[in-house]
Write an enzyme that holds these catalytic residues in place. Structure first.
Site, PDB file in Angstrom:
ATOM      1  N   GLY A 165       0.740  -1.167   0.026  1.00  0.00           N
ATOM      2  CA  GLY A 165       0.094   0.019   0.143  1.00  0.00           C
ATOM      3  C   GLY A 165       0.777   1.316  -0.064  1.00  0.00           C
ATOM      4  N   TYR A 202      -8.950   0.912 -11.547  1.00  0.00           N
ATOM      5  CA  TYR A 202      -9.485   0.789 -10.003  1.00  0.00           C
ATOM      6  C   TYR A 202     -10.251  -0.294 -10.151  1.00  0.00           C
ATOM      7  CZ  TYR A 202     -10.599   0.707  -5.038  1.00  0.00           C
ATOM      8  OH  TYR A 202     -10.563   0.438  -4.011  1.00  0.00           O
ATOM      9  N   HIS A 208      -8.462 -10.507  -2.720  1.00  0.00           N
ATOM     10  CA  HIS A 208      -7.149 -10.932  -2.924  1.00  0.00           C
ATOM     11  C   HIS A 208      -6.900 -12.502  -3.118  1.00  0.00           C
ATOM     12  CE1 HIS A 208      -2.670 -10.275  -1.452  1.00  0.00           C
ATOM     13  NE2 HIS A 208      -2.989 -11.415  -1.698  1.00  0.00           N
ATOM     14  N   LYS A 237      -2.515  -8.665   6.170  1.00  0.00           N
ATOM     15  CA  LYS A 237      -3.473  -9.881   6.136  1.00  0.00           C
ATOM     16  C   LYS A 237      -3.772 -10.274   7.586  1.00  0.00           C
ATOM     17  CE  LYS A 237      -1.468 -11.239   1.672  1.00  0.00           C
ATOM     18  NZ  LYS A 237      -0.586 -12.062   1.192  1.00  0.00           N
ATOM     19  N   GLU A 288       0.903  -9.075  -8.573  1.00  0.00           N
ATOM     20  CA  GLU A 288       2.468  -9.043  -7.934  1.00  0.00           C
ATOM     21  C   GLU A 288       2.831 -10.451  -7.886  1.00  0.00           C
ATOM     22  OE1 GLU A 288       3.084  -6.821  -4.473  1.00  0.00           O
ATOM     23  OE2 GLU A 288       1.934  -5.103  -4.892  1.00  0.00           O
ATOM     24  N   ARG A 292       9.262 -15.379  -2.215  1.00  0.00           N
ATOM     25  CA  ARG A 292       9.566 -15.951  -0.954  1.00  0.00           C
ATOM     26  C   ARG A 292       8.488 -16.947  -0.397  1.00  0.00           C
ATOM     27  NH1 ARG A 292       7.080 -10.815  -0.139  1.00  0.00           N
ATOM     28  NH2 ARG A 292       5.174 -11.387   0.973  1.00  0.00           N
ATOM     29  N   VAL A 295       3.969 -15.921   4.926  1.00  0.00           N
ATOM     30  CA  VAL A 295       3.393 -16.227   6.303  1.00  0.00           C
ATOM     31  C   VAL A 295       2.329 -17.207   6.321  1.00  0.00           C
ATOM     32  CG1 VAL A 295       2.128 -15.167   8.316  1.00  0.00           C
ATOM     33  CG2 VAL A 295       3.816 -13.975   6.915  1.00  0.00           C
TER      34      VAL A 295
END
Ligand code: MV4
Length: 447
Positions: A165, A202, A208, A237, A288, A292, A295
């Site tokens: 963000g 937008y 998500h 999140k 995106e 990696r 979480v």
């Protein structure tokens, strides 16, 4: 194969990685800051090396000290976990130079995906759907406004180096464009020393949705289904689940194949995540790629039965993936609640301190990833996430009921936590119906 791995991280993810290594018969080296002398990861690893003061810049972010610790202990590989150096291409290059295996993708791929406007361009060329918007970077408001006017409002201005963000502004009308663009760009220059921006249409109230992928050094790429991470607060999140109620088998196949195509387009290696926005009509757009382990990886582990950390290690060792796409099945439903040491009554202010009493629930399909224990002092220096509660059951309603039972039994005394807030969301009628999008917490709680 690796005999010894150094874990360049702390907290629950360091513990999670140590456990995977131990199961594989691989010795472990923990690195710790002066604030983490008594931390669980420091105690659980086979060896532990102090790498500096509490301040991350002088310890967990200090490349030279971590490389030195690796050389001194003769570890052959580094697992970076998430955060800290996990997406730092300079660190990956340093590992390569020192002949240390970095358990993750190459420096080149991290760079290419870290630059969001370049990632967008790469995905367009690979035939991956992206949100309608600019194909080339934008550096000034006047040029940006021409694109936005042509696109139609609302639009969203994003920083190419952004994420979470930062350097992002929604623009509702042409009159507001210039101010918003300049604010977003200034934020980006301050945070990332980068004035590269891009503009997208937008998407109103999207979900998500992110797809987990695994790619080995032999060209095998698979996807492990999706996670719905729509329950967020200020781009953090709060709850993640798999599968998503918004995705049927047909759409899963289509989005999964798109995620695999995206990974193949960049010659990706190791575990990665492709983030999409899913709009109300079922259209999806690449947003995106995260290079990696994340979480929320445990929800994918629960529904697929795979161990993602073990797969990451296998890949770095040069082995083939342990599964093919046909072997992968999404079974039942998993939900993760992130438990933070914070006070929801005081604007979610972090609340470090000493854990005075703790009770972790257990039972069938219950998993708790944590690095706290009775008497443990949570340092004020690091992230406030202290525990991840993950449940798995046959379907979403059963998993929600199980989470309600588990959160009701969970005790963490001594510090303020968001357990009650999580309990409230799990009982929320809209959440239970699966009627969620990225604005859920804002809309339901005014946060
Ligand atoms: C968007 C979007 C809608 N349309 N892009 C948020 C963080 C970064 N990863 C991208 N994000 C978004 N990008 C387009 N074209 C919605 C979000 C978004 C969001 C936006 C405003 C307020 C809260 C949000 C929560 C999640 C995602």
């Amino acid at each position: 194969m690796f005999n010894k791995i150094l874990i360049a991280n702390r907290g629950e993810i360091a513990v999670r990685i140590i456990r995977a290594c131990r199961e594989l018969g691989i010795r472990t080296v923990a690195v710790y800051s002066e604030a983490d002398k008594d931390a669980l990861h420091t105690q659980l690893a086979d060896e532990a090396i102090c790498i500096g003061p509490a301040n991350s810049k002088e310890s967990y972010l200090n490349m030279e000290r971590i490389i030195s610790a690796t050389i001194i202990t003769k570890a052959e590989a580094i697992h970076p976990g998430f955060g800290f150096l996990s997406e730092n291409s300079k660190f990956v290059e340093l590992c390569e130079k020192c002949n240390i295996a970095f358990i993750g993708p190459s420096a080149d791929i991290i760079n290419r995906m870290g630059n969001k406007s370049e990632a967008r361009r790469t995905m367009i060329e690979a035939g991956v759907p992206v949100t309608p918007g600019t194909k080339e970077p934008v550096y000034d408001a006047a040029t940006g406004k021409k694109f936005a006017d042509a696109m139609g409002y609302p639009v969203i201005v994003k920083a190419s180096s952004g994420g979470g963000g930062k350097g992002m502004r929604i623009v509702e009308s042409p009159q507001e464009f210039e101010t918003n663009f300049n604010t977003a760009q200034r934020e980006s220059v301050n945070a990332f020393a980068d004035d590269t921006m891009y503009i997208e249409k937008y998407i109103q109230s999207p979900r998500h949705i992110e797809f987990q992928i695994l790619a080995d050094k032999h060209g095998n790429v698979v996807h492990l289904g999706e996670r719905d991470c729509s329950i967020q607060r200020k781009h953090q999140k709060v709850i993640e689940e798999s599968p998503s109620v918004a995705i049927n088998q047909e759409l899963r196949k289509k989005m999964g194949e798109t995620a695999v195509r995206a990974a193949k387009a960049v010659g990706y290696e190791n575990a990665g995540t492709i983030e999409f926005l899913l709009d109300k009509s079922g259209e999806f757009y690449f947003m995106e790629m995260n290079t990696r382990i994340q979480v929320e990886h445990p929800v994918t582990e629960m529904v697929t039965g795979l161990d993602l950390i073990k797969e990451q290690i296998r890949i770095a060792e040069g082995l083939e993936l342990s599964v093919t796409q046909n072997d992968i099945e999404v079974r039942g439903h998993a939900i993760e609640c992130r438990i933070n040491a914070e006070n929801p009554e005081k604007n979610f202010m972090p609340c470090p301190g000493v854990i005075r009493d703790i009770h972790f629930p257990g039972g069938n399909g219950v998993r708790i990833d944590s690095a706290i224990y009775n008497g443990y002092r949570i340092p004020p220096t690091y992230d406030s996430m202290i525990c991840k509660v993950i449940v798995h059951d046959k379907d979403r309603t059963s998993a929600i009921n199980k989470m309600q039972s588990v959160l009701g039994e969970l005790v963490i005394d001594g510090v303020d936590t968001n357990i009650d807030f999580q309990f409230d969301i799990i009982g929320n009628e809209r959440f239970r119906k699966g009627d969620i999008n990225t604005h859920f917490i804002h809309d339901e709680y005014g946060l």
